[in-house]
Design a protein around this motif. Structure first.
Motif, PDB file in Angstrom:
ATOM      1  N   TYR A  81      40.026  20.193 -83.305  1.00  0.00           N
ATOM      2  CA  TYR A  81      38.670  20.498 -83.751  1.00  0.00           C
ATOM      3  C   TYR A  81      37.854  21.159 -82.650  1.00  0.00           C
ATOM      4  O   TYR A  81      38.037  20.866 -81.460  1.00  0.00           O
ATOM      5  CB  TYR A  81      37.961  19.226 -84.230  1.00  0.00           C
ATOM      6  CG  TYR A  81      38.557  18.656 -85.491  1.00  0.00           C
ATOM      7  CD1 TYR A  81      38.165  19.113 -86.742  1.00  0.00           C
ATOM      8  CD2 TYR A  81      39.533  17.666 -85.429  1.00  0.00           C
ATOM      9  CE1 TYR A  81      38.725  18.605 -87.908  1.00  0.00           C
ATOM     10  CE2 TYR A  81      40.100  17.139 -86.581  1.00  0.00           C
ATOM     11  CZ  TYR A  81      39.696  17.617 -87.821  1.00  0.00           C
ATOM     12  OH  TYR A  81      40.249  17.112 -88.974  1.00  0.00           O
ATOM     13  N   ASP A  82      36.964  22.015 -83.063  1.00  0.00           N
ATOM     14  CA  ASP A  82      36.075  22.691 -82.132  1.00  0.00           C
ATOM     15  C   ASP A  82      35.126  21.697 -81.471  1.00  0.00           C
ATOM     16  O   ASP A  82      34.787  20.672 -82.051  1.00  0.00           O
ATOM     17  CB  ASP A  82      35.269  23.768 -82.880  1.00  0.00           C
ATOM     18  CG  ASP A  82      34.437  24.599 -81.939  1.00  0.00           C
ATOM     19  OD1 ASP A  82      33.227  24.308 -81.804  1.00  0.00           O
ATOM     20  OD2 ASP A  82      34.989  25.530 -81.322  1.00  0.00           O
ATOM     21  N   ARG A  83      34.696  22.039 -80.272  1.00  0.00           N
ATOM     22  CA  ARG A  83      33.821  21.128 -79.523  1.00  0.00           C
ATOM     23  C   ARG A  83      32.510  20.864 -80.255  1.00  0.00           C
ATOM     24  O   ARG A  83      31.925  19.785 -80.119  1.00  0.00           O
ATOM     25  CB  ARG A  83      33.537  21.702 -78.134  1.00  0.00           C
ATOM     26  CG  ARG A  83      32.749  20.761 -77.235  1.00  0.00           C
ATOM     27  CD  ARG A  83      32.677  21.259 -75.816  1.00  0.00           C
ATOM     28  NE  ARG A  83      31.896  20.350 -74.985  1.00  0.00           N
ATOM     29  CZ  ARG A  83      31.716  20.491 -73.685  1.00  0.00           C
ATOM     30  NH1 ARG A  83      32.275  21.516 -73.050  1.00  0.00           N
ATOM     31  NH2 ARG A  83      30.989  19.631 -73.013  1.00  0.00           N
ATOM     32  N   SER A  84      32.053  21.822 -81.018  1.00  0.00           N
ATOM     33  CA  SER A  84      30.811  21.629 -81.775  1.00  0.00           C
ATOM     34  C   SER A  84      30.951  20.475 -82.762  1.00  0.00           C
ATOM     35  O   SER A  84      29.960  19.860 -83.170  1.00  0.00           O
ATOM     36  CB  SER A  84      30.423  22.906 -82.505  1.00  0.00           C
ATOM     37  OG  SER A  84      31.419  23.252 -83.456  1.00  0.00           O
ATOM     38  N   ILE A  85      32.197  20.182 -83.148  1.00  0.00           N
ATOM     39  CA  ILE A  85      32.459  19.068 -84.064  1.00  0.00           C
ATOM     40  C   ILE A  85      32.745  17.791 -83.278  1.00  0.00           C
ATOM     41  O   ILE A  85      32.173  16.729 -83.567  1.00  0.00           O
ATOM     42  CB  ILE A  85      33.645  19.398 -84.989  1.00  0.00           C
ATOM     43  CG1 ILE A  85      33.278  20.597 -85.889  1.00  0.00           C
ATOM     44  CG2 ILE A  85      34.030  18.182 -85.827  1.00  0.00           C
ATOM     45  CD1 ILE A  85      34.419  21.056 -86.776  1.00  0.00           C
ATOM     46  N   THR A  86      33.610  17.871 -82.301  1.00  0.00           N
ATOM     47  CA  THR A  86      34.012  16.662 -81.565  1.00  0.00           C
ATOM     48  C   THR A  86      32.846  16.036 -80.804  1.00  0.00           C
ATOM     49  O   THR A  86      32.826  14.821 -80.589  1.00  0.00           O
ATOM     50  CB  THR A  86      35.154  16.973 -80.585  1.00  0.00           C
ATOM     51  OG1 THR A  86      34.730  17.977 -79.646  1.00  0.00           O
ATOM     52  CG2 THR A  86      36.380  17.469 -81.323  1.00  0.00           C
ATOM     53  N   ASP A  87      31.888  16.856 -80.391  1.00  0.00           N
ATOM     54  CA  ASP A  87      30.731  16.324 -79.663  1.00  0.00           C
ATOM     55  C   ASP A  87      29.875  15.394 -80.529  1.00  0.00           C
ATOM     56  O   ASP A  87      29.053  14.635 -79.998  1.00  0.00           O
ATOM     57  CB  ASP A  87      29.864  17.469 -79.127  1.00  0.00           C
ATOM     58  CG  ASP A  87      30.425  18.071 -77.841  1.00  0.00           C
ATOM     59  OD1 ASP A  87      31.397  17.492 -77.300  1.00  0.00           O
ATOM     60  OD2 ASP A  87      29.914  19.113 -77.390  1.00  0.00           O
ATOM     61  N   LYS A  88      30.054  15.472 -81.839  1.00  0.00           N
ATOM     62  CA  LYS A  88      29.249  14.640 -82.736  1.00  0.00           C
ATOM     63  C   LYS A  88      29.794  13.212 -82.839  1.00  0.00           C
ATOM     64  O   LYS A  88      29.148  12.344 -83.422  1.00  0.00           O
ATOM     65  CB  LYS A  88      29.217  15.265 -84.130  1.00  0.00           C
ATOM     66  CG  LYS A  88      28.545  16.641 -84.186  1.00  0.00           C
ATOM     67  CD  LYS A  88      28.612  17.221 -85.586  1.00  0.00           C
ATOM     68  CE  LYS A  88      27.967  18.599 -85.637  1.00  0.00           C
ATOM     69  NZ  LYS A  88      28.054  19.200 -87.001  1.00  0.00           N
ATOM     70  N   PHE A  89      30.986  12.986 -82.289  1.00  0.00           N
ATOM     71  CA  PHE A  89      31.636  11.687 -82.431  1.00  0.00           C
ATOM     72  C   PHE A  89      31.777  10.973 -81.094  1.00  0.00           C
ATOM     73  O   PHE A  89      31.976  11.596 -80.055  1.00  0.00           O
ATOM     74  CB  PHE A  89      33.034  11.853 -83.064  1.00  0.00           C
ATOM     75  CG  PHE A  89      33.006  12.400 -84.458  1.00  0.00           C
ATOM     76  CD1 PHE A  89      32.907  11.547 -85.547  1.00  0.00           C
ATOM     77  CD2 PHE A  89      33.051  13.770 -84.684  1.00  0.00           C
ATOM     78  CE1 PHE A  89      32.871  12.045 -86.835  1.00  0.00           C
ATOM     79  CE2 PHE A  89      33.022  14.285 -85.972  1.00  0.00           C
ATOM     80  CZ  PHE A  89      32.929  13.418 -87.050  1.00  0.00           C
ATOM     81  N   GLU A  90      31.657   9.666 -81.148  1.00  0.00           N
ATOM     82  CA  GLU A  90      31.940   8.853 -79.975  1.00  0.00           C
ATOM     83  C   GLU A  90      33.450   8.875 -79.716  1.00  0.00           C
ATOM     84  O   GLU A  90      34.232   9.263 -80.575  1.00  0.00           O
ATOM     85  CB  GLU A  90      31.479   7.411 -80.204  1.00  0.00           C
ATOM     86  CG  GLU A  90      29.987   7.257 -80.438  1.00  0.00           C
ATOM     87  CD  GLU A  90      29.170   7.551 -79.193  1.00  0.00           C
ATOM     88  OE1 GLU A  90      29.724   7.411 -78.073  1.00  0.00           O
ATOM     89  OE2 GLU A  90      27.992   7.933 -79.338  1.00  0.00           O
ATOM     90  N   LEU A  91      33.847   8.448 -78.525  1.00  0.00           N
ATOM     91  CA  LEU A  91      35.276   8.394 -78.213  1.00  0.00           C
ATOM     92  C   LEU A  91      35.886   7.185 -78.909  1.00  0.00           C
ATOM     93  O   LEU A  91      36.168   6.157 -78.296  1.00  0.00           O
ATOM     94  CB  LEU A  91      35.472   8.324 -76.693  1.00  0.00           C
ATOM     95  CG  LEU A  91      34.910   9.525 -75.910  1.00  0.00           C
ATOM     96  CD1 LEU A  91      35.153   9.338 -74.417  1.00  0.00           C
ATOM     97  CD2 LEU A  91      35.530  10.823 -76.379  1.00  0.00           C
ATOM     98  N   PHE A  92      36.099   7.328 -80.219  1.00  0.00           N
ATOM     99  CA  PHE A  92      36.459   6.162 -81.034  1.00  0.00           C
ATOM    100  C   PHE A  92      37.836   5.598 -80.703  1.00  0.00           C
ATOM    101  O   PHE A  92      38.102   4.433 -80.977  1.00  0.00           O
ATOM    102  CB  PHE A  92      36.360   6.495 -82.533  1.00  0.00           C
ATOM    103  CG  PHE A  92      36.939   7.813 -82.938  1.00  0.00           C
ATOM    104  CD1 PHE A  92      38.301   7.963 -83.105  1.00  0.00           C
ATOM    105  CD2 PHE A  92      36.103   8.914 -83.162  1.00  0.00           C
ATOM    106  CE1 PHE A  92      38.823   9.176 -83.496  1.00  0.00           C
ATOM    107  CE2 PHE A  92      36.630  10.124 -83.565  1.00  0.00           C
ATOM    108  CZ  PHE A  92      37.993  10.262 -83.719  1.00  0.00           C
TER     109      PHE A  92
END
Length: 431
Positions: free
Chosen positions: A360-371
């Protein structure tokens, strides 16, 4: 940027530099040899061969080469650094491959052939590349002179083998041992003056340990950090002899005294013992390989990654990634899992997290915590299921099925599934 001029100090080094000059300047071979010799402060190649012949006769002829490749994104240029050194004896008589891997500096290199160390990580600048080689050489010279071996048993280098007895204000410490006596040695290299005083002196007195600054400038950062040697004084260990060996090591190599060969681009360097096809394959730094996607896999990073690792050429949904994280964390919290399962799952979730950030692009991954490394709700049904070995097997099977459904069959996935199958097998034995 450092000066690109090179200063080889051996006939072999001059010949290798001549090959570079012949290629870049398009001059005859004999002229390139003379140019390379003059760059090394000789009148010509004959003069260099005459003077270096006697020197090489005295030397041990145990040549060893270090190679690091770099790419400077700010200056938009790239290069390769090579340094040749002479050892007093063969490398693997100084330390085994396993012992070399325990060294914080030498462990970053891969022994591609008996005379060639290659770094598989792309350095971010020429300076970083040179410094990496210099630090590795300093560590190797320390081992060569003292006979000490790097140890991964860190606690044995503290009084009573207790980490609570750590040396005050310790910094850049490394653990070593004497193979002849079994004595553990602590090397500490903090940013301070080379004097034993205050809390550090009191520590040495309290535990009856030797603690002394060396006259040699050290391995970590010569000129800025001081090197201290510490060990148990209650044994009959010859500490004076050790300090004499350390103090008599020649001045450590630094970027200011760099005498290696600096080249533009990422042409692979082949050492004299890189003869066979396999030797030449091993000489290639993995960081310089540009990996293309295939039908089944694609690189996690296309270029510059340490090992150019690959992942399945598919994408698992974000919801499935989050569910996989819950499954793994629940199993790792389980009192009913088999021994070794948690360690295997740590490797699995580390890979899955790498895949997630690559998918996934960083614009997407930045929205999530390091689950994958987050916590789990105490009321999560997966935690309740993980209270029994049967429940753990069920969770492992669900995780396996989820990965097989989301990803295409390929080697990276098969390695992950193998860890899950082993975990299922061992946990099933507890039923």
């Amino acid at each position: 940027m450092l000066d690109k001029n090179t200063h080889p100090s051996t006939i072999g080094g001059i010949k290798r530099q001549a090959k570079q000059l012949k290629k870049s300047l398009k001059v005859p071979h004999y002229e390139a040899l003379n140019l390379a010799a003059r760059e090394a402060s000789f009148e010509n190649f004959s003069h260099a061969r005459k003077l270096l012949k006697n020197t090489n006769t005295k030397n041990s002829s145990h040549s060893l080469f270090f190679t690091v490749y770099w790419y400077d994104g700010k200056r938009l240029n790239s290069g390769r650094e090579v340094l040749e050194i002479e050892l007093s004896r063969p490398l693997l008589e100084i330390a085994t491959k396993r012992e070399l891997s325990h060294s914080y500096a030498l462990g970053q290199f891969r022994l591609a052939s008996p005379d060639l160390f290659v770094d598989d990580h792309l350095s971010h600048s020429q300076e970083e590349a040179i410094n990496k080689i210099c630090k590795a050489v300093r560590v190797l010279r320390f081992m060569e002179a003292t006979g000490l071996k790097p140890s991964d048993d860190q606690e044995s280098a503290y009084p009573d083998g207790d980490y609570n007895n750590i040396l005050p204000n310790a910094d850049h410490s490394s653990c070593w041992y004497d193979p002849d006596t079994g004595q553990f040695i602590l090397i500490d290299e903090p940013y301070c003056s080379p004097t034993v005083e205050g809390k550090r002196a009191a520590w040495a007195k309290e535990h009856n340990w030797y603690l002394q600054a060396s006259k040699w400038a050290g391995m970590y950062y010569p000129g800025y950090a001081s090197m201290f040697v510490a060990t148990d004084a209650s044994t009959e260990y010859d500490f004076i002899s050790l300090m004499t060996k350390i103090d008599n090591i020649p001045p450590p190599i630094t970027i200011d005294s760099w005498a290696g060969i600096s080249s533009k681009g990422h042409d692979t360097f082949y050492s004299p013992l890189s003869v066979t096809h396999q030797d030449k394959k091993r000489a290639v730094s993995k960081s310089t390989i540009f990996r293309e996607p295939s039908n089944k896999t694609q690189p996690i990073r296309s270029w510059g990654s340490a090992y150019n690792e690959r992942r399945p050429n598919a994408i698992m949904s974000i919801e499935s990634h989050q569910r996989a994280a819950r499954l793994i964390i629940a199993i790792q919290h389980s009192p009913a899992r088999a021994s070794g399962v948690s360690k295997r799952l740590s490797l699995v979730k580390s890979k899955l997290e790498d895949w997630f950030f690559s998918e996934y692009d960083r614009s997407i991954t930045d929205k999530f915590e390091l689950f994958y490394y987050g916590s789990i709700d105490k009321s999560d049904p997966f935690l309740l299921q993980a209270n029994s070995s049967e429940g753990v097997v069920g969770l492992l099977q669900e995780l396996k099925d989820m990965l097989l459904e989301a990803y295409v069959d390929c080697d990276p996935l098969r390695k992950m599934i193998e860890k899950l199958d082993t975990s299922i097998k061992f946990t099933s034995k507890l039923l």
